[in-house]
Design a protein around this motif. Sequence first.
Motif, PDB file in Angstrom:
ATOM      1  N   ARG A  15       0.840  -1.215   0.000  1.00 16.42           N
ATOM      2  CA  ARG A  15       0.000   0.000   0.000  1.00 16.42           C
ATOM      3  C   ARG A  15       0.865   1.252   0.000  1.00 16.42           C
ATOM      4  NH1 ARG A  15      -3.958  -0.177   4.769  1.00 16.42           N
ATOM      5  NH2 ARG A  15      -4.250   1.964   4.107  1.00 16.42           N
ATOM      6  N   ALA A  19       0.781   4.098  -2.857  1.00 18.68           N
ATOM      7  CA  ALA A  19       0.463   5.491  -2.514  1.00 18.68           C
ATOM      8  C   ALA A  19       1.596   6.421  -2.944  1.00 18.68           C
ATOM      9  CB  ALA A  19       0.208   5.618  -1.013  1.00 18.68           C
ATOM     10  N   LYS A  22       1.578   7.020  -6.661  1.00 22.01           N
ATOM     11  CA  LYS A  22       0.472   7.872  -7.093  1.00 22.01           C
ATOM     12  C   LYS A  22       0.607   9.305  -6.581  1.00 22.01           C
ATOM     13  CE  LYS A  22      -2.818   4.083  -7.422  1.00 22.01           C
ATOM     14  NZ  LYS A  22      -3.993   3.454  -6.815  1.00 22.01           N
ATOM     15  N   ASN A  24       0.306  10.270  -3.362  1.00 24.58           N
ATOM     16  CA  ASN A  24      -0.628  10.507  -2.271  1.00 24.58           C
ATOM     17  C   ASN A  24       0.147  10.702  -0.964  1.00 24.58           C
ATOM     18  OD1 ASN A  24      -2.637  10.459  -0.318  1.00 24.58           O
ATOM     19  ND2 ASN A  24      -3.819   8.869  -1.369  1.00 24.58           N
ATOM     20  N   GLU A  27      -1.569   9.783   2.453  1.00 24.40           N
ATOM     21  CA  GLU A  27      -1.623   8.332   2.686  1.00 24.40           C
ATOM     22  C   GLU A  27      -0.237   7.794   3.043  1.00 24.40           C
ATOM     23  OE1 GLU A  27      -3.477   4.456   2.808  1.00 24.40           O
ATOM     24  OE2 GLU A  27      -4.200   6.501   3.030  1.00 24.40           O
TER      25      GLU A  27
END
Length: 93
Positions: A15, A19, A22, A24, A27
Amino acid sequence: NESAETRECHFVSRRLVEAAGKGNVEEVKKLLQHPLVHPTFFVERDALDYEKTALREAARNGHVEVVRALLKDDRADPSSWNEDVALLCAAER
């Protein structure tokens, strides 16, 4: 057989890589609080056989804020061979 802790470590680390790739940053910061996650742990290899880490994916995709967040983590090791390549990718942008 993998332990539940090992499976959780892989799940959370995957994860984190996703993240970071991307961009993020919120996150990423949240996931870095998890005790089993590691900013330079790799979960798989990409098509060119490079180890996919959060730092490498963030740098490769030009996500500067995520790179900064990852490097602030005391566990990050930007001097490792794998992370040297990530930082070179970022510098080329």
